[in-house]
Design a protein around this motif. Structure first.
Motif, short mmCIF file in Angstrom:
data_model
loop_
_atom_site.label_atom_id
_atom_site.label_comp_id
_atom_site.label_asym_id
_atom_site.label_seq_id
_atom_site.Cartn_x
_atom_site.Cartn_y
_atom_site.Cartn_z
N PRO A 1 55.04 12.01 63.48
CA PRO A 1 54.29 10.94 64.14
C PRO A 1 53.22 11.41 65.13
CG PRO A 1 56.40 11.19 65.19
CD PRO A 1 56.39 12.16 64.05
N ALA A 2 52.94 12.72 65.19
CA ALA A 2 51.94 13.21 66.15
C ALA A 2 50.53 12.93 65.63
CB ALA A 2 52.12 14.71 66.36
N GLU A 3 49.62 12.65 66.57
CA GLU A 3 48.21 12.46 66.23
C GLU A 3 47.53 13.83 66.21
OE1 GLU A 3 46.74 9.68 65.41
OE2 GLU A 3 48.55 8.45 65.68
N VAL A 4 46.57 14.00 65.29
CA VAL A 4 45.88 15.28 65.12
C VAL A 4 44.39 15.09 65.41
CG1 VAL A 4 45.28 17.09 63.49
CG2 VAL A 4 47.58 16.09 63.43
N ASP A 5 43.82 16.00 66.21
CA ASP A 5 42.39 15.97 66.50
C ASP A 5 41.58 16.64 65.39
OD1 ASP A 5 42.69 14.58 68.82
OD2 ASP A 5 42.56 16.33 70.15
N SER A 6 42.02 17.82 64.97
CA SER A 6 41.27 18.55 63.94
C SER A 6 42.17 19.54 63.22
CB SER A 6 40.09 19.30 64.58
OG SER A 6 40.57 20.32 65.44
N VAL A 7 41.75 19.89 62.00
CA VAL A 7 42.47 20.87 61.19
C VAL A 7 41.45 21.85 60.62
CG1 VAL A 7 43.92 21.29 59.17
CG2 VAL A 7 44.26 19.23 60.54
N GLU A 8 41.66 23.14 60.86
CA GLU A 8 40.77 24.17 60.33
C GLU A 8 41.56 25.06 59.37
OE1 GLU A 8 38.12 28.02 61.81
OE2 GLU A 8 38.93 26.61 63.29
N LEU A 9 41.08 25.17 58.13
CA LEU A 9 41.78 25.95 57.10
C LEU A 9 41.18 27.33 56.97
CD1 LEU A 9 42.02 23.19 54.34
CD2 LEU A 9 43.65 23.67 56.19
N THR A 10 42.05 28.34 56.90
CA THR A 10 41.60 29.73 56.72
C THR A 10 42.49 30.43 55.71
OG1 THR A 10 43.00 30.52 58.52
CG2 THR A 10 40.75 29.87 59.10
N GLY A 11 41.96 31.50 55.11
CA GLY A 11 42.74 32.33 54.20
C GLY A 11 42.95 31.68 52.84
N GLU A 12 43.58 32.47 51.94
CA GLU A 12 43.87 32.01 50.59
C GLU A 12 45.24 32.48 50.16
OE1 GLU A 12 40.87 33.33 47.96
OE2 GLU A 12 39.27 32.09 48.82
N GLY A 13 45.80 31.80 49.16
CA GLY A 13 47.10 32.20 48.61
C GLY A 13 48.19 32.17 49.66
N GLU A 14 48.98 33.26 49.71
CA GLU A 14 50.08 33.33 50.66
C GLU A 14 49.59 33.49 52.09
OE1 GLU A 14 52.67 36.44 49.46
OE2 GLU A 14 53.30 35.44 47.60
N GLU A 15 48.32 33.89 52.25
CA GLU A 15 47.77 34.11 53.59
C GLU A 15 47.08 32.87 54.16
OE1 GLU A 15 48.31 36.91 55.22
OE2 GLU A 15 49.41 37.68 53.48
#
Length: 428
Positions: free
Chosen positions: A325-339
């Motif tokens: 139930p937490a509100e999120v300001d932003s999400v930044e995605l990095t890496g690929e696969g298992e990383e």
């Protein structure tokens, strides 16, 4: 020996119904017991004796079987030493490999040359039958042997029947009654069979009472052991999946699909759902009016907390929903696969909610989305990690400690002064 065929056939049908065994298997067990009694009473050790009972006339027929062998199936000892005759079959044991061939045994083996004198088209591996004289009188020892054989045959047939039935039901939910507890395992009466729920498959903190009726998930049927083991579970994530299918018609009908489940049994579960029909709200359908549907599942799981979220192909949207139930300001995605990793920034007052008690909320969200999630506060979006902040706080506390200790010592001295003054007043 007069045989009451009607009573015999009734007994066969009754055993077949009670044990869930094919009536032919019951008859085979009876014929096997009669053959064992015949062998015990009249024949030599090691012989293979078969019996057949005609259910219409009640007549018994007996015959001996010998297998046609050559030096690829048995070994012919030629060392001239007389050894005790071994009771060994030339047939290889399924699942076992051995370089040592069984010894030729004239009681149960025949050479190809001997067999072709009796049957011209005989070949290696064939069974040659020899009719035996019929007998209907058996002694006490032979009768006991027959009883043991029929019990063993019926147990084997019942075991195969149970394995066949429950092997095809792996992954289903069944109702059962708690029967007993043994070495941490809980044994469940399933009617025809008894299932076992190992300690690790139960819900942590959940207590079970003998006679209590509950639902269980059939995780596996182990048919390799002597006694078939039906492994049950209440802690498996797929148990939640099956309960949703039972309680929510839209899931059972395929209108809503469960895309992922992350569970810590006894505490919390996150379920991601997706609707194939735009007019159906997947989350609302699972929760139900006033939460009735989701409460039914939660009650079956001992009031386990369940978060239902909407699945999205967009990883950012999915991660934001998973951290509810937490509100999120932003999400930044990095890496690929298992990383691959998602750096999530939340408002300062939402940080503890996003992480959850003991890190449970973010841990389940990571498992549900299959992304490594790093949650940070809005005041520290890309600076120090939470561990470093905690270390600084500890250092500040340590630096303040001497001053606190000085104040404490001063307070203790003042208390001693007051006590001395009070004692002096009393003495005066």
């Amino acid at each position: 020996m007069e045989m009451d065929l009607k009573a015999l056939n009734r007994a066969i049908e009754q055993v077949s119904e009670e044990k869930g065994i094919d009536s032919k298997r019951v008859l085979e067990a009876i014929e096997g017991s009669i053959a064992a009694a015949y062998k015990k009473e009249y024949e030599k050790k090691g012989e293979i004796i078969k019996a057949a009972l005609d259910q219409k006339s009640g007549k018994l027929r007996f015959w001996q079987i010998k297998m046609v062998v050559d030096d690829t199936l048995v070994r012919f000892d030629v060392d001239g030493e007389e050894e005790e005759m071994e009771v060994e079959d030339a047939r290889p044991v399924e699942g076992e490999e051995s370089d040592v061939l069984p010894r030729y045994n004239p009681v149960r083996h025949m050479t190809l040359e001997e067999a072709q004198r009796i049957k011209k088209d005989a070949k290696v591996g064939d069974d040659i039958e020899f009719e035996l004289e019929s007998h209907e009188e058996f002694g006490r020892i032979a009768a006991q042997a027959a009883k043991q054989v029929i019990l063993q045959k019926l147990r084997e047939a019942e075991r195969e029947s149970i394995v066949t039935e429950f092997k095809g039901r792996e992954g289903e939910v069944v109702s059962g009654t708690v029967q007993r507890f043994e070495r941490g395992n809980t044994f469940i009466d399933l009617g025809r069979a008894t299932g076992v729920m190992p300690y690790r498959e139960g819900i942590p903190g959940e207590r079970y009472n003998i006679g209590e009726r509950l639902k269980f998930f059939i995780k596996k049927v182990d048919d390799e052991s002597r006694v078939p083991a039906i492994i049950l579970s209440r802690g498996d994530a797929d148990f939640v999946r099956r309960l949703f299918e039972l309680e929510i018609p839209e899931i059972n009908e395929g209108l809503i699909e469960i895309k992922a489940i992350a569970r810590e049994a006894g505490s919390r579960t996150k379920v991601a759902v997706l609707s194939s029909d735009e007019s159906i709200d997947p989350v609302g359908s699972c929760v139900g009016q006033r939460g009735t549907r989701i409460m039914a599942v939660s009650n079956e799981l001992g009031q386990e907390k369940i978060d239902v979220i909407e699945y999205s192909e967009d990883p950012v949207a999915f991660i934001e929903a998973a951290l509810s139930p937490a509100e999120v300001d932003s999400v930044e995605l990095t890496g690929e696969g298992e990383e691959r990793e998602a750096v999530v920034v939340v408002p300062d007052d939402e940080l503890s909610l996003a992480i959850g008690r003991g890190g449970q909320n973010v841990r389940l969200a990571a498992k549900l989305t299959e992304w490594k999630i790093d949650v940070r506060s809005a005041s520290n979006p890309d600076g120090e990690s939470e561990d470093e902040v905690d270390e600084e706080a500890e250092e500040e506390t340590t630096e303040e400690t001497p001053a606190v200790e000085e104040k404490t010592e001063a307070a203790e001295e003042s208390e001693e002064v007051v006590e001395e003054a009070e004692s002096e007043e009393k003495s005066e």
